[in-house]
Design an enzyme around this catalytic site. Structure first.
Site, PDB file in Angstrom:
ATOM      1  N   ARG A 241       0.716  -1.199  -0.013  1.00 55.61           N
ATOM      2  CA  ARG A 241       0.213   0.039   0.120  1.00 55.61           C
ATOM      3  C   ARG A 241       0.671   1.255  -0.036  1.00 55.61           C
ATOM      4  O   ARG A 241       0.481   2.256  -0.717  1.00 55.61           O
ATOM      5  CB  ARG A 241      -0.806  -0.020   1.300  1.00 55.61           C
ATOM      6  CG  ARG A 241      -2.294  -0.922   0.921  1.00 55.61           C
ATOM      7  CD  ARG A 241      -3.212  -0.923   2.365  1.00 55.61           C
ATOM      8  NE  ARG A 241      -3.981  -1.897   2.239  1.00 55.61           N
ATOM      9  CZ  ARG A 241      -4.662  -2.412   3.499  1.00 55.61           C
ATOM     10  NH1 ARG A 241      -4.157  -1.977   4.623  1.00 55.61           N
ATOM     11  NH2 ARG A 241      -5.664  -3.346   3.258  1.00 55.61           N
TER      12      ARG A 241
ATOM     13  N   CYS B  49      -9.384  -1.171   5.440  1.00 58.12           N
ATOM     14  CA  CYS B  49     -11.013  -1.021   5.381  1.00 58.12           C
ATOM     15  C   CYS B  49     -11.539   0.468   6.217  1.00 58.12           C
ATOM     16  O   CYS B  49     -12.360   0.838   5.444  1.00 58.12           O
ATOM     17  CB  CYS B  49     -11.785  -2.329   6.313  1.00 58.12           C
ATOM     18  SG  CYS B  49     -10.656  -2.670   7.759  1.00 58.12           S
TER      19      CYS B  49
ATOM     20  N   ARG C  43     -11.358  -2.069  18.645  1.00 61.28           N
ATOM     21  CA  ARG C  43     -12.410  -3.355  18.313  1.00 61.28           C
ATOM     22  C   ARG C  43     -13.389  -3.307  19.383  1.00 61.28           C
ATOM     23  O   ARG C  43     -13.419  -3.236  20.425  1.00 61.28           O
ATOM     24  CB  ARG C  43     -11.567  -4.571  18.431  1.00 61.28           C
ATOM     25  CG  ARG C  43     -12.166  -5.822  17.860  1.00 61.28           C
ATOM     26  CD  ARG C  43     -12.196  -5.634  16.172  1.00 61.28           C
ATOM     27  NE  ARG C  43     -10.762  -6.002  15.787  1.00 61.28           N
ATOM     28  CZ  ARG C  43     -10.631  -5.998  14.416  1.00 61.28           C
ATOM     29  NH1 ARG C  43     -11.281  -5.640  13.536  1.00 61.28           N
ATOM     30  NH2 ARG C  43      -9.271  -6.088  14.055  1.00 61.28           N
TER      31      ARG C  43
ATOM     32  N   HIS D 269     -18.010  -1.418  10.146  1.00 67.14           N
ATOM     33  CA  HIS D 269     -17.157  -0.550  10.844  1.00 67.14           C
ATOM     34  C   HIS D 269     -17.706   0.859  11.066  1.00 67.14           C
ATOM     35  O   HIS D 269     -18.436   1.249  10.070  1.00 67.14           O
ATOM     36  CB  HIS D 269     -15.859  -0.068  10.354  1.00 67.14           C
ATOM     37  CG  HIS D 269     -14.667  -1.322  10.276  1.00 67.14           C
ATOM     38  ND1 HIS D 269     -14.812  -2.321  11.191  1.00 67.14           N
ATOM     39  CD2 HIS D 269     -13.629  -1.491   9.744  1.00 67.14           C
ATOM     40  CE1 HIS D 269     -13.927  -3.346  10.855  1.00 67.14           C
ATOM     41  NE2 HIS D 269     -13.094  -2.711  10.062  1.00 67.14           N
TER      42      HIS D 269
END
Lengths: 346, 346
Positions: free
Chosen positions: B101, B131, B244, B251
């Site tokens: 990335r 994400c 989390r 999300h």
């Protein structure tokens, strides 16, 4: 503390009231007599306290005759009606509801932050702040004292017990139904008296309390306004986004702050370590950080994930966790009474 | 789109790979041939795709002969080893792992934000972003275009499916054991390969991925660095706290932004409404706001709780929710391939 006090607990059977009784016993609060008050509906029911069975009495103005300290946690309307009656009869009221919090004649107190405000209680009423506010100001006060504080942006991860026993039961019932493959019903959260209800199991809900006209919820406005009042920083920039998560007890907060002066992460650690009521849990090499599951039933406010902002040397990120029923409510109320006793104000 | 493509899916049985297959079918992706590649361990196993049973093949460099598009979602080490091999054989690689990335020669693409970057792929590899980054930049791009963007402070509420099928299974097992009064075991979260594991049921964990030396986690640094790269704003101030929560998929993000220019809430609504991939869910009088339970299996990025900061007219608060396996992973990967087809780059 040798003085013995006549205590009244209003709303003893609620989520917070239950914890108040536990803390009175555990902390050996100097009780001469204690009475448990509730609505006519609950009057006559038995209630256990420190090995003795008491009878719940109906709360009336006369109930407070001879009471030294009245701990209120039975909803805003009960406090609105009866707290002034209790105060008029000479009781010091410590009120856990939001009803009087922004009254300029009612001190709003977290003893570690503004204990001095207990010296002036013109209405005989002291307000216990909002749960998510208490733990945040407790952690920010040591930093504000050393480095000044100009800005706070907080996002919360709030447990269901902040909405009372019915919300805890709802989370459990929803979890059981999920696991059993049954329909999940929602009748309590986000706000029992609001129109729509949503499941909290396997979900997060970005609404705590109802909405105000400016688009913020009352919970968000409480955090904003109460933080300024408790810290006595009316010009402080505070923003809040309050979110319910499927946790039973223990509020978590992701907090971004900007200080007046530059500081290092080591400075922040040093200011927080040993600060009253604060436990630093921050050792990332050992995966040590606060979590609500491990803060439940614990008194301290835990602070971890302390990081300097990567773009602003005056900016820091903190992760603050505390049991919302204890430091966020029952414990702080008892600590207010203890501070007043120590300072000969009771 | 009449051109038909030879497709390879690497890691088809994972949480993201499964969704990639669903989206290829649902979106009628023009497939001439498709093959499913995995480690030798899984080779030979059957896999269903669009009514036909295929056999999983062992992924080797030679597997990619004749492949036009290779969708990788089998972990960073597999991508590191095989993505260059696939590209060397003429396949365009769309890689869902973090491995490439930040490579300056690998475009990192959310089509709604930086589709033009697909024109230059020197290594034959395109990276699909993290994400939690994808949904945030998708929502911020329309605001950046109209008002400029100077600062982003995000706190995430991330679902367990971002850690794969084992984490979903762990949440379910922990919930069942909680409800049955049994011991709750933790072996997967926060990071399977890390030393300590903590329950996620009835808890939130402020660690996603391992820690870097600066006190931030890799997940937080991904959000920071990838946002700057995708938006092509290397000077943008970005800070992230990644957490989390016990949600299966979806999300959520509490995002504070500062714009270059002053704007009103109405301006923000207008900029977001109708923006590609964005659905505004914000009607507080009807308790309408995004929630992960209702975003699961949905394609859009939902934005709600839009509020102006009370102290800064250039400051706004947003609540952004998307299915992390769809827009956060599988859907965005397929959309990259679709954009390249439309632009005659495939």
């Amino acid at each position: 503390m040798t003085k013995q006090l006549n205590v009244a607990v209003v709303g003893a059977t609620g989520a917070v009231g239950t914890k108040m009784m536990e803390k009175l016993i555990e902390r050996n609060f100097p009780i001469k007599s204690i009475k448990f008050l509730a609505s006519a509906r609950s009057a006559g029911n038995p209630i256990e306290f420190n090995g003795t069975t008491y009878k719940i009495e109906e709360a009336t103005p006369e109930s407070f005759e001879g009471v030294d300290v009245a701990l209120f946690s039975a909803g805003g309307s009960v406090s609105a009606a009866l707290a002034p009656e209790a105060a008029a009869r000479g009781a010091v009221v410590i009120d856990n509801t939001s009803h009087f919090r922004m009254d300029p004649e009612v001190p709003l107190v977290v003893p570690e932050v503004n204990r001095h405000a207990l010296k002036t209680i013109p209405k005989g009423i002291i307000a216990n702040p909002n749960c998510s506010t208490i733990q945040m100001v407790a952690a920010l006060q040591p930093l504000r004292e050393k480095f000044g504080l100009t800005k706070v942006v907080v996002s919360t991860y709030q447990a269901v017990s902040g909405s009372g026993i019915a919300a805890i039961d709802e989370l459990k019932a929803q979890s059981q139904n999920w696991e059993a493959g049954k329909n999940v019903e929602a009748n309590v959260l986000p706000v029992k008296s609001d129109v729509k209800h949503f499941p909290i199991a396997r979900n997060v809900i970005p609404q705590i309390d109802k909405f105000t006209d400016n688009g913020y919820t009352y919970e968000e406005m409480k955090m904003i306004n109460e933080t300024k009042k408790i810290m006595e920083l009316p010009e402080l920039h505070v923003a809040a986004t309050c979110v319910r998560v499927p946790v039973v007890s223990g509020h978590s907060e992701s907090v971004y702050i900007e200080l007046e002066q530059e500081a290092t992460v080591q400075d922040i650690f040093a200011a927080l370590q040993g600060a009253p009521g604060i436990v630093v849990q921050d050792d990332i090499t050992n995966q040590t950080y606060p979590m609500p599951l491990f803060a439940e039933n614990e008194d301290p406010t835990y602070v971890g994930r302390i990081r300097q902002d990567l773009d602003n040397k005056k900016g820091f990120h903190l992760w603050i966790v505390a049991d919302n029923l204890l430091k966020g409510a029952a414990l702080n109320s008892i600590q207010i009474a203890e501070a007043m006793l120590e300072d000969n104000l009771l």
